[in-house]
Design a protein around this motif. Structure first.
Motif, PDB file in Angstrom:
ATOM      1  N   ASP A   1      -8.692   0.839  14.095  1.00 55.59           N
ATOM      2  CA  ASP A   1      -8.099   0.919  13.037  1.00 55.59           C
ATOM      3  C   ASP A   1      -7.952   2.757  12.925  1.00 55.59           C
ATOM      4  N   LYS A   2      -8.803   3.568  13.433  1.00 59.65           N
ATOM      5  CA  LYS A   2      -8.565   4.793  13.407  1.00 59.65           C
ATOM      6  C   LYS A   2      -7.909   5.421  14.392  1.00 59.65           C
TER       7      LYS A   2
ATOM      8  N   TRP B   1      -0.784  -3.638  11.242  1.00 51.58           N
ATOM      9  CA  TRP B   1      -0.850  -2.349  10.543  1.00 51.58           C
ATOM     10  C   TRP B   1       0.479  -1.957   9.862  1.00 51.58           C
TER      11      TRP B   1
ATOM     12  N   GLU C   1     -12.545   3.298  17.489  1.00 49.25           N
ATOM     13  CA  GLU C   1     -12.197   2.121  16.184  1.00 49.25           C
ATOM     14  C   GLU C   1     -10.806   1.924  16.225  1.00 49.25           C
TER      15      GLU C   1
END
Length: 205
Positions: free
Chosen positions: A6-7, A147, A4
């Motif tokens: 985002d992770k 981010w 993922e």
């Protein structure tokens, strides 16, 4: 594997995303600032996005030291114009030199040893030796998620109002022959590719 974004749980030495959406054409963007000083920089998040009329985009973050818009982004918005120059294998070293984060207002054409050519419909200069130039009028900027808000993500769109094509890259049948000017593209990491060979597939209809 699966991860993922985002992770950032890919478990690899570097995020592989940029190595998956490849090859990416390089938009070698020339602009002028409000004082008429030229700027030149390559962007690997670049592409054509429409053909009727022709439109292009390039994506830029913020300058990390300010933070402020990168020169190509800021100049395009303030002056309303930019030029896309084709980066080729023969100009690969000059393209790479122009990617350096020089202070605002410093001329990347001079730093890379490149000559400038006047454009026909916009004020920013073109790169002499590049076989293709797209003269563009600025359309809009779209702010994308980021981010890191201090780095930012922006996509700059322009409408192509003038196109220069070197006669020698047009073949005897009147078609542009990409193998004659060998454009380079960005892969992942510090890798690039060049177009030396093409193949043809006709549509079923």
């Amino acid at each position: 594997m699966f991860y993922e974004p985002d992770k950032k749980n890919h478990g690899l030495p570097r995020d592989p995303f940029k190595s998956l959406v490849v090859p990416r054409p390089i938009g070698w963007i020339s602009t002028l600032d409000e004082d008429g000083r030229p700027n030149l920089a390559p962007y690997s998040f670049f592409n054509a996005v429409a053909s009727d009329p022709p439109c292009v985009m390039f994506a830029a973050g913020l300058r990390p030291e300010a933070p402020a818009f990168k020169d190509s982004h800021g100049n395009a918005e303030k002056t309303g114009e930019f030029v896309v120059n084709m980066a080729t294998y023969d100009l690969r070293n000059e393209m790479n030199i122009s990617s350096a984060g020089l202070p605002a207002g410093q001329n990347e054409f001079e730093a890379a040893g490149l000559e400038m050519l006047p454009s026909s419909m916009v004020k920013p200069p073109r790169v002499k030796g590049s076989p293709v130039h797209l003269e563009c009028k600025y359309l809009q900027t779209v702010k994308m998620p980021s981010w890191d808000p201090e780095r930012g993500n922006y996509v700059i769109f322009g409408r192509v109002v003038g196109i220069h094509i070197a006669d020698e890259v047009i073949n005897e049948k009147g078609f542009v022959d990409v193998t004659r000017f060998r454009p380079i593209s960005r892969l992942g990491y510090m890798e690039y590719a060049v177009v030396n060979e093409v193949f043809v597939m006709n549509r079923p209809d």
